[in-house]
Scaffold this active site. Structure first.
Site, PDB file in Angstrom:
ATOM      1  N   GLU A 259      -6.638  16.992 -10.409  1.00  0.00           N
ATOM      2  CA  GLU A 259      -5.234  17.243 -10.045  1.00  0.00           C
ATOM      3  C   GLU A 259      -4.459  17.637 -11.273  1.00  0.00           C
ATOM      4  OE1 GLU A 259      -3.658  13.943  -7.803  1.00  0.00           O
ATOM      5  OE2 GLU A 259      -5.312  13.991  -6.393  1.00  0.00           O
ATOM      6  N   HIS A 279      -0.770  15.629  -3.261  1.00  0.00           N
ATOM      7  CA  HIS A 279      -0.732  14.183  -3.548  1.00  0.00           C
ATOM      8  C   HIS A 279       0.657  13.605  -3.206  1.00  0.00           C
ATOM      9  CE1 HIS A 279      -2.706  10.883  -6.204  1.00  0.00           C
ATOM     10  NE2 HIS A 279      -1.956  10.332  -5.271  1.00  0.00           N
TER      11      HIS A 279
HETATM   12  N1  LIG Z   1      -2.369   9.586  -1.433  1.00  0.00           N
HETATM   13  C1  LIG Z   1      -1.603   8.716  -2.019  1.00  0.00           C
HETATM   14  O1  LIG Z   1      -0.545   9.036  -2.539  1.00  0.00           O
HETATM   15  C2  LIG Z   1      -2.009   7.263  -2.036  1.00  0.00           C
HETATM   16  C3  LIG Z   1      -1.018   6.269  -1.989  1.00  0.00           C
HETATM   17  C4  LIG Z   1      -1.404   4.945  -2.039  1.00  0.00           C
HETATM   18  C5  LIG Z   1      -2.748   4.617  -2.140  1.00  0.00           C
HETATM   19  N2  LIG Z   1      -3.679   5.602  -2.210  1.00  0.00           N
HETATM   20  C6  LIG Z   1      -5.099   5.297  -2.286  1.00  0.00           C
HETATM   21  O2  LIG Z   1      -5.513   4.828  -1.000  1.00  0.00           O
HETATM   22  C7  LIG Z   1      -6.668   4.005  -1.132  1.00  0.00           C
HETATM   23  C8  LIG Z   1      -6.517   2.733  -0.317  1.00  0.00           C
HETATM   24  O3  LIG Z   1      -5.430   1.975  -0.802  1.00  0.00           O
HETATM   25  P1  LIG Z   1      -5.111   0.510  -0.216  1.00  0.00           P
HETATM   26  O4  LIG Z   1      -3.800   0.119  -0.782  1.00  0.00           O
HETATM   27  O5  LIG Z   1      -5.304   0.468   1.242  1.00  0.00           O
HETATM   28  O6  LIG Z   1      -6.252  -0.319  -0.948  1.00  0.00           O
HETATM   29  P2  LIG Z   1      -6.919  -1.672  -0.476  1.00  0.00           P
HETATM   30  O7  LIG Z   1      -7.567  -2.245  -1.666  1.00  0.00           O
HETATM   31  O8  LIG Z   1      -5.958  -2.502   0.282  1.00  0.00           O
HETATM   32  O9  LIG Z   1      -8.058  -1.198   0.545  1.00  0.00           O
HETATM   33  C9  LIG Z   1      -9.205  -0.515   0.159  1.00  0.00           C
HETATM   34  C10 LIG Z   1     -10.311  -0.902   1.126  1.00  0.00           C
HETATM   35  O10 LIG Z   1     -11.453  -0.120   0.820  1.00  0.00           O
HETATM   36  C11 LIG Z   1     -12.590  -0.930   1.035  1.00  0.00           C
HETATM   37  N3  LIG Z   1     -13.742  -0.391   0.358  1.00  0.00           N
HETATM   38  C12 LIG Z   1     -14.101  -0.519  -0.949  1.00  0.00           C
HETATM   39  N4  LIG Z   1     -15.260   0.120  -1.178  1.00  0.00           N
HETATM   40  C13 LIG Z   1     -15.631   0.657   0.015  1.00  0.00           C
HETATM   41  C14 LIG Z   1     -16.751   1.435   0.416  1.00  0.00           C
HETATM   42  N5  LIG Z   1     -17.727   1.780  -0.443  1.00  0.00           N
HETATM   43  N6  LIG Z   1     -16.823   1.825   1.713  1.00  0.00           N
HETATM   44  C15 LIG Z   1     -15.843   1.464   2.585  1.00  0.00           C
HETATM   45  N7  LIG Z   1     -14.776   0.735   2.267  1.00  0.00           N
HETATM   46  C16 LIG Z   1     -14.674   0.334   0.989  1.00  0.00           C
HETATM   47  C17 LIG Z   1     -12.155  -2.286   0.527  1.00  0.00           C
HETATM   48  O11 LIG Z   1     -12.941  -3.317   1.068  1.00  0.00           O
HETATM   49  C18 LIG Z   1     -10.722  -2.358   1.007  1.00  0.00           C
HETATM   50  O12 LIG Z   1     -10.632  -3.018   2.251  1.00  0.00           O
HETATM   51  C19 LIG Z   1      -6.824   3.783  -2.642  1.00  0.00           C
HETATM   52  O13 LIG Z   1      -7.780   4.693  -3.120  1.00  0.00           O
HETATM   53  C20 LIG Z   1      -5.468   4.148  -3.201  1.00  0.00           C
HETATM   54  O14 LIG Z   1      -5.532   4.561  -4.542  1.00  0.00           O
HETATM   55  C21 LIG Z   1      -3.331   6.916  -2.148  1.00  0.00           C
HETATM   56  O1  LIG Z   2      -2.258   5.305  -6.044  1.00  0.00           O
HETATM   57  C1  LIG Z   2      -1.135   5.564  -5.624  1.00  0.00           C
HETATM   58  O2  LIG Z   2      -0.209   4.746  -5.580  1.00  0.00           O
HETATM   59  C2  LIG Z   2      -0.893   6.927  -5.059  1.00  0.00           C
HETATM   60  O3  LIG Z   2      -1.951   7.762  -5.307  1.00  0.00           O
HETATM   61  C3  LIG Z   2       0.424   7.512  -5.452  1.00  0.00           C
HETATM   62  O4  LIG Z   2       0.413   8.176  -6.678  1.00  0.00           O
HETATM   63  P1  LIG Z   2       1.793   8.740  -7.276  1.00  0.00           P
HETATM   64  O5  LIG Z   2       2.603   7.556  -7.693  1.00  0.00           O
HETATM   65  O6  LIG Z   2       1.451   9.578  -8.439  1.00  0.00           O
HETATM   66  O7  LIG Z   2       2.466   9.485  -6.194  1.00  0.00           O
END
Ligand SMILES: NC(=O)c1ccc[n+]([C@@H]2O[C@H](COP(=O)([O-])OP(=O)(O)OC[C@H]3O[C@@H](n4cnc5c(N)ncnc54)[C@H](O)[C@@H]3O)[C@@H](O)[C@H]2O)c1
Ligand SMILES: O=C(O)[C@H](O)COP(=O)(O)O
Length: 528
Positions: A259, A279
């Site tokens: 990214e 993102h």
């Molecule tokens: N796109 C965005 O802007 C954005 C925003 C927030 C979070 N995220 C990402 O979303 C994802 C999930 O976040 P969350 O807050 O729900 O996290 P979380 O820790 O609450 O949940 C993650 C889940 O994934 C499971 N897990 C771990 N390894 C695994 C595997 N090999 N197969 C299947 N499941 C598995 C864990 O057991 C857990 O239940 C993270 O990667 C986080 O960085 C992205």
């Molecule tokens: O891990 C996160 O919280 C998300 O990927 C969000 O990322 P950002 O704060 O750069 O939007």
């Protein structure tokens, strides 16, 4: 005044909190070199996913105490390097959960109804109502990979929309899944059965390229895939091929292996059935306010010497535990500090024994506090709760924890630390009284009852007449004032210990004179 560097866009609510205790410099768009050049001036760094904090930056951050990630993922921070340097890394584990879940749902709906494509067509002057016939989500099978905070919320909303939700998450119990009206399955079955698949798991060495050509080819031909978790979990080349050759029905991505997305990404050559967002999962006003406040409060607290509530690199030490165990942690640290000053030679192993009531407390924080105390005479303020275990490991000190529920000594139980060094074994024991006061209750199995004080003298000597007088007059000659004194022995005229609380430090020549007194076998000047 402390200084905080903010290197990514952060909601003003967070900046306002930090400004109450610190000078806050907002410098967006810094290159890695620019960040490395200036980071040495700052006690705290606040970031989102835009700043890469590698080990060189952490090394250059000589005053850095805390890195605050206003969001969830800390994969842009070299956490092991921060831990080694004793820099706390905090995040906001729940501040953007709803935003990310709703973005995934928005992408699912966009995919099922071709919304971006229909929009482009309509604004270009067309009125094509045939081309964009979609599918309903109702009664379709949704496969959720990763049933954590975000995955669970997606599952809840999907259930409410009448979808049949299945999930793969090796760390979720069948009971928890049942509560959420989700059926657990293997990843292979999920990819074969689901009409829509959404990823909500972290990127780790295990999940990298988890969704590869093989898994993609097992999907139903009209099935659609959403990734709002982390780039790199899907093999992007394989996905582009699967989309271009109609192996799957469509995909929507918010995150990428690199990214910002590179111009030569194979994803940019996919036509029609791919939706991309830059993102945006956490980009709602509400989420940005939540994460900014959550992380700014933690940075403020750490700069004020208070614990952080969501430190990712202090295992087992939440702010609640730090608060409720405060005197117990202080005792553990004091015993560690005392042991490091009275034990002879290179310590190779420690045994931390939680006795009586103490055995009811979580042992990990007490062990970490003991190690912090043990290493602080050697490392000063370079050692803290973050790096204590790592520093001990690096010095080859192994740790054994023992719980002994039966403790005849004290109502509140006691904590014993035994050190095993190349020159012998020592032990110190202490307790926390009902009013929170600390007591050292034995040293090398000799019973005593003293509170730790700034300067102390511990001796091992023969129990014989005149020895206390000689020691007292030696201290007097060097103008060292005695505040309190205690003697402990097991048998009359056998070996004994003497503990003195003194108002002044003991100069080294005085220690040499004390050791020259007949009958004194050991003397240790201890500073707390
Ligand atoms: N796109 C965005 O802007 C954005 C925003 C927030 C979070 N995220 C990402 O979303 C994802 C999930 O976040 P969350 O807050 O729900 O996290 P979380 O820790 O609450 O949940 C993650 C889940 O994934 C499971 N897990 C771990 N390894 C695994 C595997 N090999 N197969 C299947 N499941 C598995 C864990 O057991 C857990 O239940 C993270 O990667 C986080 O960085 C992205
Ligand atoms: O891990 C996160 O919280 C998300 O990927 C969000 O990322 P950002 O704060 O750069 O939007």
């Amino acid at each position: 005044m402390t200084k905080v560097l903010v290197s990514d866009p952060i909601d003003h609510a967070g900046i306002d909190i930090l400004s109450q205790v610190s000078q806050v410099d907002q410098r967006l768009g810094l290159s890695s070199n620019q960040l490395k050049e200036i980071i040495g001036d700052y006690e705290a760094l606040m970031i989102r996913s835009g700043t890469q904090v590698n080990s060189e930056i952490i090394e250059a951050g000589v005053n850095l105490k805390i890195i605050g990630r206003a969001g969830v993922g800390v994969d842009n921070v070299d956490v092991p390097a921060a831990t080694k340097r004793g820099v706390i890394v905090v995040n906001s584990p729940g501040g953007n959960t709803i935003a990310a879940a709703e973005h995934a749902l928005a992408l699912l709906l966009s995919l099922s109804r071709n919304i971006p494509q229909a929009h482009l067509s309509t604004i270009s002057g067309k009125w094509d109502r045939k081309k964009f016939v979609g599918n309903e989500l109702y009664k379709k099978i949704l496969g959720v990979v990763g049933l954590g905070k975000i995955g669970s919320h997606v599952a809840k909303v999907a259930n409410a929309m009448g979808m049949d939700v299945m999930a793969f998450d090796p760390f979720v119990s069948a009971e928890r899944a049942l509560q959420m009206q989700v059926r657990l399955s293997s990843i292979d079955d999920l990819f074969k059965e689901a009409d829509f698949i959404t990823l909500h798991l972290p990127r780790t060495s295990e999940t990298e390229n988890l969704v590869d050509a093989k898994l993609l080819s097992s999907m139903k031909q009209n099935a659609r895939l959403v990734n709002c978790a982390r780039g790199g979990i899907i093999d992007e080349t394989a996905l582009a091929e699967a989309l271009n050759s109609n192996v799957i029905g469509g995909a929507a991505l918010d995150v990428y292996s690199q990214e910002p997305l590179k111009n030569d990404s194979p994803l940019l050559n996919v036509k029609n059935n791919l939706i991309l967002t830059p993102h945006l999962g956490a980009s709602t006003a509400e989420a940005q306010q939540n994460v900014a406040i959550d992380v700014a409060e933690q940075i403020r607290d750490v700069l004020l010497g208070l614990p952080a509530r969501s430190a990712v690199n202090i295992p087992g030490l939440s702010a609640e535990i730090m608060d409720s165990l405060k005197p117990h942690l202080q005792l553990a640290e004091s015993l560690g500090l005392l042991a490091s000053q009275v034990s002879g030679g290179q310590i190779q192993k420690i045994e931390v024994k939680l006795q009586g009531e103490f055995s009811q407390h979580p042992s990990q924080p007490l062990v970490i506090a003991t190690l912090k105390g043990l290493l602080s005479s050697a490392l000063g303020n370079r050692i803290n709760y973050v790096n204590a275990s790592l520093e001990a490991q690096g010095r080859g000190i192994s740790v054994e924890e023992v719980k002994d529920e039966a403790s005849p000594d004290f109502p509140g139980g006691s904590l014993q630390l035994r050190t095993f060094a190349d020159k012998g074994t020592n032990s110190v024991t202490g307790t926390v009284l009902a009013d929170g006061e600390l007591r050292i209750s034995s040293i090398d199995e000799f019973p005593i009852n003293v509170s730790p004080s700034r300067y102390m003298l511990f001796t091992r000597h023969r129990d014989m007449p005149g020895i206390i007088g000689k020691l007292g007059s030696l201290l007097g000659t060097h103008n060292v004032n005695i505040a309190a004194m205690q003697v402990g022995r097991r048998i009359v005229r056998g070996e004994a210990v003497m503990v003195l609380s003194i108002d002044d430090p003991i100069p080294s020549e005085l220690l040499t004179s004390i050791l020259a007194v007949e009958g004194i076998n050991q003397a240790h000047a201890v500073t707390f």
